[in-house]
Design an enzyme around this catalytic site. Structure first.
Site, PDB file in Angstrom:
ATOM      1  N   CYS A  21       0.816  -1.210   0.000  1.00 15.09           N
ATOM      2  CA  CYS A  21       0.000   0.000   0.000  1.00 15.09           C
ATOM      3  C   CYS A  21       0.857   1.272   0.000  1.00 15.09           C
ATOM      4  O   CYS A  21       1.480   1.582  -1.006  1.00 15.09           O
ATOM      5  CB  CYS A  21      -0.990  -0.044   1.160  1.00 15.09           C
ATOM      6  SG  CYS A  21      -2.473   0.971   0.899  1.00 15.09           S
TER       7      CYS A  21
ATOM      8  N   ARG B 103     -13.595   4.817  -2.966  1.00 13.15           N
ATOM      9  CA  ARG B 103     -12.409   4.201  -2.386  1.00 13.15           C
ATOM     10  C   ARG B 103     -12.434   2.694  -2.666  1.00 13.15           C
ATOM     11  O   ARG B 103     -13.506   2.066  -2.687  1.00 13.15           O
ATOM     12  CB  ARG B 103     -12.391   4.462  -0.882  1.00 13.15           C
ATOM     13  CG  ARG B 103     -11.099   4.073  -0.183  1.00 13.15           C
ATOM     14  CD  ARG B 103     -11.125   4.529   1.262  1.00 13.15           C
ATOM     15  NE  ARG B 103      -9.899   4.196   1.945  1.00 13.15           N
ATOM     16  CZ  ARG B 103      -8.803   4.948   1.924  1.00 13.15           C
ATOM     17  NH1 ARG B 103      -8.817   6.098   1.252  1.00 13.15           N
ATOM     18  NH2 ARG B 103      -7.718   4.581   2.567  1.00 13.15           N
TER      19      ARG B 103
ATOM     20  N   HIS C  62      -3.635  -5.991   2.082  1.00  8.92           N
ATOM     21  CA  HIS C  62      -3.442  -6.179   3.518  1.00  8.92           C
ATOM     22  C   HIS C  62      -3.972  -7.570   3.870  1.00  8.92           C
ATOM     23  O   HIS C  62      -4.285  -8.363   2.997  1.00  8.92           O
ATOM     24  CB  HIS C  62      -4.193  -5.102   4.296  1.00  8.92           C
ATOM     25  CG  HIS C  62      -3.776  -3.713   3.948  1.00  8.92           C
ATOM     26  ND1 HIS C  62      -2.562  -3.191   4.323  1.00  8.92           N
ATOM     27  CD2 HIS C  62      -4.421  -2.733   3.236  1.00  8.92           C
ATOM     28  CE1 HIS C  62      -2.467  -1.941   3.883  1.00  8.92           C
ATOM     29  NE2 HIS C  62      -3.577  -1.637   3.215  1.00  8.92           N
TER      30      HIS C  62
END
Length: 242
Positions: free
Chosen positions: A94, A129, A195
């Site tokens: 990320c 998002r 993640h």
């Protein structure tokens, strides 16, 4: 660090460990020890110099301001770039992924230079998002099973000609470019938006990092039942209708 140890470096845990990505260094360390390897782990805070003698460097995600601070300090330090020149392996997630590219948009809305270790450029997406479980097919050249992870980012990362997509998404947004790509890699540097922590959900990637660092084609087998149960559960969850 012992000269005979596998040297694993966790980069800036005080800035880039927001989403549980510290689990990645724990998985690499454990899977190395399960194979009888001596592991020397070093957690390097942002006020400390990065060692150039590491074998595997792990970088996690973070919020926008810590990402900018991390990029500034890594540029000034210069040692991560030198470590890669020395043959080290880098795995980033990320914010860490964006930092390894040529540039990204920082918390001030400005273009922030990255380290240029991956041929990627990141911008800020204008749509929704990217949040949710991801299922993707890893580049066949890496010989790994499907990628499972959890994305939570606004970034859009475009790959240049020398960067290969780490995976092609079946479910999820990945790099956010609309072309189905997720992450990027070259010979020794890897980046992903996943993640999870991603190496707990994909232990074969951790093993790939170990094999690259040790310059071997195979590792002794280890008990993967816990990891496979986690993978199966998360893949099944990702495939459930919304």
């Amino acid at each position: 660090m012992s000269d005979n140890s596998l040297r694993v470096v966790w980069v800036y845990p005080d800035l880039l460990s927001t989403y549980g990505d510290q689990g990645n260094v724990l998985v690499v360390e454990r899977r190395a020890r399960q194979r009888g390897l001596d592991v020397a782990r070093l957690d390097v805070r942002s006020d400390q110099p990065i060692p150039t003698s590491g074998d595997i460097y792990l970088i996690g995600g973070g919020e926008d301001r810590p990402q900018r601070l991390a990029a500034e300090r890594l540029r000034r330090d210069g040692h991560l770039y030198q470590a890669v020149q020395n043959g080290a392996i880098v795995f980033s997630v990320c914010a860490g992924y964006q930092i390894l590219g040529h540039e990204f948009i920082n918390d001030l809305g400005q273009r922030e230079p990255g380290l240029g270790l991956l041929d990627v450029t990141s911008t800020r997406g204008e749509g929704e998002r990217c949040v949710g479980d991801v299922l993707a097919d890893i580049d066949p050249r890496l010989g790994l099973p499907p990628l499972t992870g959890f994305e939570n980012h606004q970034g859009v990362t475009h790959l240049g000609p020398t960067a290969r997509p780490l995976a092609q998404t079946r479910i999820g947004k990945g790099n956010g470019t609309g072309d189905g790509t997720e992450g990027a890699y070259n010979d020794t540097v890897f980046g992903t938006y996943m993640h999870g922590p991603v190496l707990a959900r994909n232990p074969q990637i951790a093993d790939l990092l170990l094999k690259l660092a040790l310059d071997v084609n195979a590792l002794p087998p280890t008990d993967d039942r816990w990891y496979e149960a986690l993978r199966d559960e998360r893949i099944a969850s990702a495939q459930q209708p919304a």
